[in-house]
Design a protein around this motif. Structure first.
Motif, PDB file in Angstrom:
ATOM      1  N   SER A  48      15.846  28.811 -59.255  1.00 28.19           N
ATOM      2  CA  SER A  48      16.308  27.384 -59.192  1.00 28.19           C
ATOM      3  C   SER A  48      17.007  27.441 -57.787  1.00 28.19           C
ATOM      4  O   SER A  48      16.952  26.168 -57.377  1.00 28.19           O
ATOM      5  N   THR A  49      17.091  28.533 -57.094  1.00 29.40           N
ATOM      6  CA  THR A  49      17.526  28.212 -55.589  1.00 29.40           C
ATOM      7  C   THR A  49      16.499  27.866 -54.998  1.00 29.40           C
ATOM      8  O   THR A  49      16.686  26.821 -54.060  1.00 29.40           O
ATOM      9  N   THR A  50      15.337  28.192 -54.936  1.00 28.59           N
ATOM     10  CA  THR A  50      13.970  27.590 -54.327  1.00 28.59           C
ATOM     11  C   THR A  50      14.148  26.134 -54.515  1.00 28.59           C
ATOM     12  O   THR A  50      13.982  25.565 -53.759  1.00 28.59           O
ATOM     13  N   VAL A  51      13.997  25.807 -55.999  1.00 33.16           N
ATOM     14  CA  VAL A  51      13.846  24.506 -56.058  1.00 33.16           C
ATOM     15  C   VAL A  51      14.991  23.595 -55.654  1.00 33.16           C
ATOM     16  O   VAL A  51      14.667  22.322 -55.192  1.00 33.16           O
ATOM     17  N   ARG A  52      15.985  24.038 -55.669  1.00 34.60           N
ATOM     18  CA  ARG A  52      17.108  23.400 -54.962  1.00 34.60           C
ATOM     19  C   ARG A  52      17.333  22.991 -53.473  1.00 34.60           C
ATOM     20  O   ARG A  52      17.608  22.035 -53.127  1.00 34.60           O
ATOM     21  N   ILE A  53      16.567  24.192 -52.867  1.00 39.32           N
ATOM     22  CA  ILE A  53      16.519  23.814 -51.428  1.00 39.32           C
ATOM     23  C   ILE A  53      15.294  22.694 -51.098  1.00 39.32           C
ATOM     24  O   ILE A  53      15.444  21.725 -50.334  1.00 39.32           O
ATOM     25  N   LEU A  54      14.170  23.075 -51.953  1.00 39.05           N
ATOM     26  CA  LEU A  54      13.280  21.975 -51.727  1.00 39.05           C
ATOM     27  C   LEU A  54      13.411  20.707 -52.120  1.00 39.05           C
ATOM     28  O   LEU A  54      13.073  19.675 -51.430  1.00 39.05           O
ATOM     29  N   SER A  55      14.542  20.417 -53.117  1.00 39.60           N
ATOM     30  CA  SER A  55      14.938  19.182 -53.374  1.00 39.60           C
ATOM     31  C   SER A  55      16.197  18.628 -52.801  1.00 39.60           C
ATOM     32  O   SER A  55      16.976  17.640 -53.194  1.00 39.60           O
ATOM     33  N   THR A  56      16.356  19.251 -51.522  1.00 42.32           N
ATOM     34  CA  THR A  56      17.548  18.864 -50.598  1.00 42.32           C
ATOM     35  C   THR A  56      18.827  19.106 -51.099  1.00 42.32           C
ATOM     36  O   THR A  56      19.747  18.810 -50.566  1.00 42.32           O
ATOM     37  N   LEU A  57      18.874  19.954 -52.184  1.00 44.98           N
ATOM     38  CA  LEU A  57      20.427  20.001 -52.665  1.00 44.98           C
ATOM     39  C   LEU A  57      21.281  21.093 -52.318  1.00 44.98           C
ATOM     40  O   LEU A  57      22.589  21.218 -52.157  1.00 44.98           O
ATOM     41  N   LEU A  58      20.428  21.875 -51.487  1.00 42.93           N
ATOM     42  CA  LEU A  58      20.931  23.306 -51.166  1.00 42.93           C
ATOM     43  C   LEU A  58      20.301  23.557 -49.634  1.00 42.93           C
ATOM     44  O   LEU A  58      19.190  23.327 -49.494  1.00 42.93           O
ATOM     45  N   ARG A  59      21.293  23.765 -48.663  1.00 39.00           N
ATOM     46  CA  ARG A  59      20.649  24.221 -47.414  1.00 39.00           C
ATOM     47  C   ARG A  59      20.278  25.998 -47.181  1.00 39.00           C
ATOM     48  O   ARG A  59      21.097  26.619 -47.598  1.00 39.00           O
ATOM     49  N   PRO A  60      19.104  26.112 -46.761  1.00 44.19           N
ATOM     50  CA  PRO A  60      18.807  27.480 -46.567  1.00 44.19           C
ATOM     51  C   PRO A  60      19.723  28.262 -45.413  1.00 44.19           C
ATOM     52  O   PRO A  60      20.078  27.527 -44.569  1.00 44.19           O
ATOM     53  N   ASP A  61      19.639  29.631 -45.492  1.00 43.47           N
ATOM     54  CA  ASP A  61      20.475  30.245 -44.346  1.00 43.47           C
ATOM     55  C   ASP A  61      19.396  30.298 -43.379  1.00 43.47           C
ATOM     56  O   ASP A  61      19.625  30.230 -42.250  1.00 43.47           O
ATOM     57  N   ALA A  62      18.209  30.573 -43.781  1.00 42.58           N
ATOM     58  CA  ALA A  62      16.938  30.638 -42.628  1.00 42.58           C
ATOM     59  C   ALA A  62      15.736  30.284 -43.235  1.00 42.58           C
ATOM     60  O   ALA A  62      15.420  30.127 -44.467  1.00 42.58           O
ATOM     61  N   GLY A  63      14.721  30.229 -42.459  1.00 42.84           N
ATOM     62  CA  GLY A  63      13.505  29.782 -42.859  1.00 42.84           C
ATOM     63  C   GLY A  63      13.241  28.418 -43.048  1.00 42.84           C
ATOM     64  O   GLY A  63      14.409  27.718 -42.494  1.00 42.84           O
ATOM     65  N   ARG A  64      12.241  27.747 -43.176  1.00 42.58           N
ATOM     66  CA  ARG A  64      12.244  26.256 -43.266  1.00 42.58           C
ATOM     67  C   ARG A  64      11.132  25.893 -44.275  1.00 42.58           C
ATOM     68  O   ARG A  64      10.382  26.710 -44.827  1.00 42.58           O
TER      69      ARG A  64
END
Ligand SMILES: Nc1ncnc2c1ncn2[C@@H]1O[C@H](COP(=O)(O)OP(=O)(O)O)[C@@H](O)[C@H]1O
Ligand SMILES: [Mg+2]
Lengths: 316, 267
Positions: A48-64
Motif C-alpha cells: 500500500s505504501t508503494t501504491v500511495r506514493i505512486l498515486s501522489t497520496l504520500l511523499r517518499p523520504d528518498a528515491g524518485r
C-alpha cells in the motif's frame, strides 16, 4: 512503447524516534506501458505504501518515482489527471446511489455536469451496475461496491490504474467479477499496477510480478518463471497399507510431472503436477483401478509463507 | 493554466460539488433532518413545559423566552457532531484519499463541508425559530438586531466547524467519534443555556459564565430582547464582544491545526 511507471530507490519510514518503522527500504519498480504488473507480498510488506506514493497520496523520504514521465512529487497535479487509484477499501459514498457517486466524482475530475452524468451511465453499463445504479450504495454487495469503486477510478479513462488488493475480502463470485473487469480494461490498453496477497491472483492477471517483502523487491519475473522457481502444485495422498506405497508411487510418477516422493512413516506419497484438476482425477481413478485403498488425497499448492521462505530464506 | 483566478474558480466549483453531495444526502434520507431536529425540539418541550414552571428567570420574565436563544446556541455547538462524523467517515472509508488522488482543488473539500454545514445550520435554526414562535418566543428589538443574533449563532457554528474538522481527521473510526460526541455534552450543558450562572455554586458559575457558548447565548438574548442571565460580572456585561471573540479565538486555533493535519496526511 516506454515505461508507464518507474520507481527507483523508494524509501519511506512512518513515525519517528522509537516508533520509527521502515515501510519501504529502497524499492525499485518498472512497469512497461500496456502491461499488468503484480506487486505480491504478505501483510505489511509495503504494498500500500508503494501504491500511495505512486498515486501522489504520500511523499517518499528518498528515491524518485515517475508516472508516464511525470515526477509524482513535483508534478503531482499533472499525474492526478493521468491515473486512477482504487484503494484498499471501497472508497465510495454509502448514502449516495452508484450513479450519484460516479457523477460526483466526474465533476470533481472537472467534467461538465452533462459529461459527468453521461460518463456515469457508461461506466455503470460497463460494470454491470446499470440495473442497480439508482440504489444507495449501502444496499450493494461487496462485489458490487468494489466494481463501483473500480468504475470511479476509471472516469477519465486513465492510462495508468493503481489497484490496491482489489479482491481482498470478496467471495469467489465477487473476485471473478473484479478479475473480468480488470481484463476488460487491459484489453483497452490501460497499464495496471495491482497489489495482492495471493499468488493465484497475480498469476491470473499479471504479465509480470514483483515479490516484495519488508519494503524491498525480493524476486521478480513472469508468473510461470516464479512458479517454476517455487515448485508448483502437488498432489499428496495417504495409502491404507504400507505395502501399497511402491506401486502407488510408480503410478503417481507416471501420471504426475516429476518423481514421486515417499514418506514411509506417514504412508504418504507426494508428486508435483501441472494440470492440477485433471491430474487429480486421473490419479484417483488409477489408484482405484489398481485396487489401492487411499485414506486421504489432496491438492496442495505452495502457500505464500512457503513462497517467502523460498525467496528470502526467512519465514514471512 | 494555474493562475490564481482559475484556481479560485475550481475551488469554488469543486466546493459546490461537495456541498451538493451533502444536499443529495438530505434528499436521499429526508428523515435524517427530522431525527436531527428531534433532540433540540424535545429539549425545548421538556425544559419549556415540563420543568419550566420550576425555573425562575433573573429579573422576572418568561422562562421560554429565556430558553429559546439557549437552545439555538446549544444546537450550534452540537452541530460539531455532524462535521465530525462527516470528516471521520470520509477519512476512514478512504473517500478522503480518493479526493486527494484526483485533480480537484485541495481546499474544496473543506470549503464544501463549510458551506454544507452552515446551510444545514441555517435550516435548523429557521425550523427551531418557527417552533419558538409557536411557543410564544419572539424577538422584540427589530429584525436587524434579530438577524445580528442569528449571525452570532452561525459565527459560533463556524468556529465549531474547525474543531470538528480537526477532531474528525484525528479520530478515524466510529468508536472514537462516539467518545468525542460525549465530550461535547459537558461543554454544551455547562453553559447558561438552561439556567443563570447566578443560581449555581460560585466556582461552577464562573466556569459557566466563561464558556464560549454562554457568551453567544447571552449576546443573542440581548439582541432578541429576551430576558437574560443578569448579574454584573465583566463577562455578563461584555457578552457581545465575547461572542465575537470566542469563536474568533477557536477558529484561530483550530483552522491552522486542521490545515496542518490535512497536509500531514501525505507524510
Ligand atoms: N500510517 C502508518 N503509520 C505507521 N505505520 C504504518 C502506517 N502505514 C503503514 N504502516 C506500516 O508500514 C508497513 C507497510 O505497510 P503497508 O504498505 O500498508 O503494507 P501492505 O499494504 O503490504 O500490507 C507495515 O508494517 C505497517 O504496519
Ligand atoms: Mg495494504
Amino acid at each position: 512503447m516506454g515505461n508507464a511507471v518507474v520507481a527507483a530507490g523508494l524509501r519511506k519510514a512512518y513515525g519517528g524516534g522509537d516508533k520509527r518503522h521502515v515501510a519501504l527500504d529502497g524499492l525499485d519498480l518498472t512497469v512497461p506501458a500496456g502491461t499488468v504488473h503484480g506487486l505480491l507480498g504478505p501483510n505489511g510488506a509495503g504494498k500500500s505504501t508503494t501504491v500511495r506514493i505512486l498515486s501522489t497520496l504520500l511523499r517518499p523520504d528518498a528515491g524518485r518515482a515517475e508516472v508516464l514521465g511525470h515526477d509524482v512529487v513535483r508534478e503531482a497535479s499533472r499525474v492526478r489527471y493521468l491515473i486512477g487509484m482504487v484503494g484498499q477499501n471501497a472508497a465510495v459514498d454509502e448514502i449516495l446511489s452508484g450513479r450519484q457517486n460516479l457523477a460526483m466524482f466526474g465533476r470533481l475530475y472537472h467534467l461538465s455536469g452533462k459529461e459527468a452524468d453521461r460518463r456515469a451511465d457508461e461506466l455503470l453499463e460497463l460494470f454491470g451496475l446499470a440495473g442497480t445504479g439508482r440504489k444507495p450504495v449501502k444496499e450493494y454487495s461487496g462485489g458490487m461496491r468494489r466494481r463501483l469503486d473500480l468504475a470511479a477510478g476509471l472516469i477519465l479513462s486513465p492510462r495508468v490504474l493503481f489497484l490496491d488488493e482489489p479482491t481482498t475480502g470478496l467471495d469467489p463470485r465477487g473476485r471473478t467479477e473484479v478479475w473480468s473487469a480488470v481484463r476488460t480494461l487491459v484489453e483497452a490498453g490501460t497499464t495496471v499496477l495491482l497489489t495482492t496477497q495471493y499468488l493465484e491472483e497475480a498469476d491470473q492477471l499479471a504479465h509480470d510480478i514483483s515479490v516484495i517483502d519488508k519494503g524491498r523487491v525480493v524476486a521478480g519475473g513472469t508468473p510461470d518463471a516464479l512458479k517454476a522457481k517455487l515448485g508448483g502444485d502437488r498432489i499428496e495422498f495417504v495409502v491404507h497399507d504400507a505395502s501399497d506405497l511402491a506401486p502407488a508411487a510408480a503410478l503417481a510418477t507416471r501420471l504426475g510431472d516429476g518423481e514421486a516422493e515417499i514418506d514411509e512413516d506417514a504412508r504418504r506419497v507426494g508428486v508435483p503436477v501441472k494440470d492440477r484438476v485433471s491430474a487429480l482425477i486421473a490419479l484417483a481413478r488409477a489408484l482405484d483401478e489398481a485396487g489401492i485403498a487411499v485414506e486421504d488425497i489432496a491438492l496442495r499448492r505452495p502457500t505464500l509463507d512457503e513462497v517467502f521462505l523460498t525467496m528470502t530464506g526467512v519465514a514471512a | 493554466m494555474n493562475t490564481v483566478g482559475s484556481r479560485l474558480g475550481w475551488a469554488v466549483r469543486d466546493g459546490w460539488t461537495i456541498t451538493r453531495r451533502d444536499l443529495t444526502h438530505l434528499a436521499n434520507q429526508p428523515w435524517q433532518l427530522v431525527v436531527s431536529l428531534l433532540f433540540p425540539i424535545m429539549m425545548v418541550l421538556m425544559f419549556g413545559y415540563l420543568l419550566g414552571g420550576a425555573m425562575t428567570v433573573p429579573g422576572g420574565g418568561d422562562y421560554r423566552e429565556f430558553l429559546l436563544p439557549g437552545m439555538f446556541g446549544l444546537t450550534m455547538v452540537f452541530g460539531l457532531e455532524r462535521t465530525l462524523i462527516a470528516i471521520s467517515t470520509d477519512a476512514s472509508k478512504g473517500v478522503t484519499d480518493r479526493f486527494r488522488s484526483m485533480p480537484m482543488s485541495g481546499s474544496a473539500v473543506v470549503l464544501g463541508r463549510c458551506a454544507a454545514d452552515l446551510l444545514d445550520s441555517v435550516v435548523v435554526l429557521a425550523i427551531l425559530a418557527g417552533c419558538g414562535l409557536l411557543m410564544g418566543w419572539d424577538w422584540h428589538r427589530g429584525l436587524d438586531q434579530a438577524a445580528l443574533a442569528f449571525g452570532l449563532l452561525l459565527w459560533l457554528r463556524f468556529a465549531m466547524l474547525w474543531v470538528g474538522i480537526y477532531l474528525g481527521l484525528m479520530l478515524p473510526g466510529p468508536e472514537m467519534v462516539m467518545a468525542a460526541q460525549i465530550l461535547v455534552w459537558p461543554f454544551g450543558f455547562l453553559s447558561s443555556t438552561f439556567a443563570s450562572p447566578d443560581t449555581m455554586p460560585g466556582w461552577l458559575g464562573a466556569v459557566v459564565e466563561w464558556n464560549p457558548l454562554s457568551a453567544t447565548v447571552s449576546a443573542a438574548r440581548e439582541l432578541f430582547g429576551n430576558p437574560g442571565v443578569g448579574g454584573d460580572s465583566w463577562a455578563a456585561a461584555n457578552a457581545l464582544p465575547l461572542a465575537l471573540a470566542w469563536p474568533l479565538l477557536l477558529t484561530a486555533i483550530f483552522f491552522p491545526l486542521s490545515v496542518r493535519r490535512y497536509r500531514r496526511l501525505s507524510r
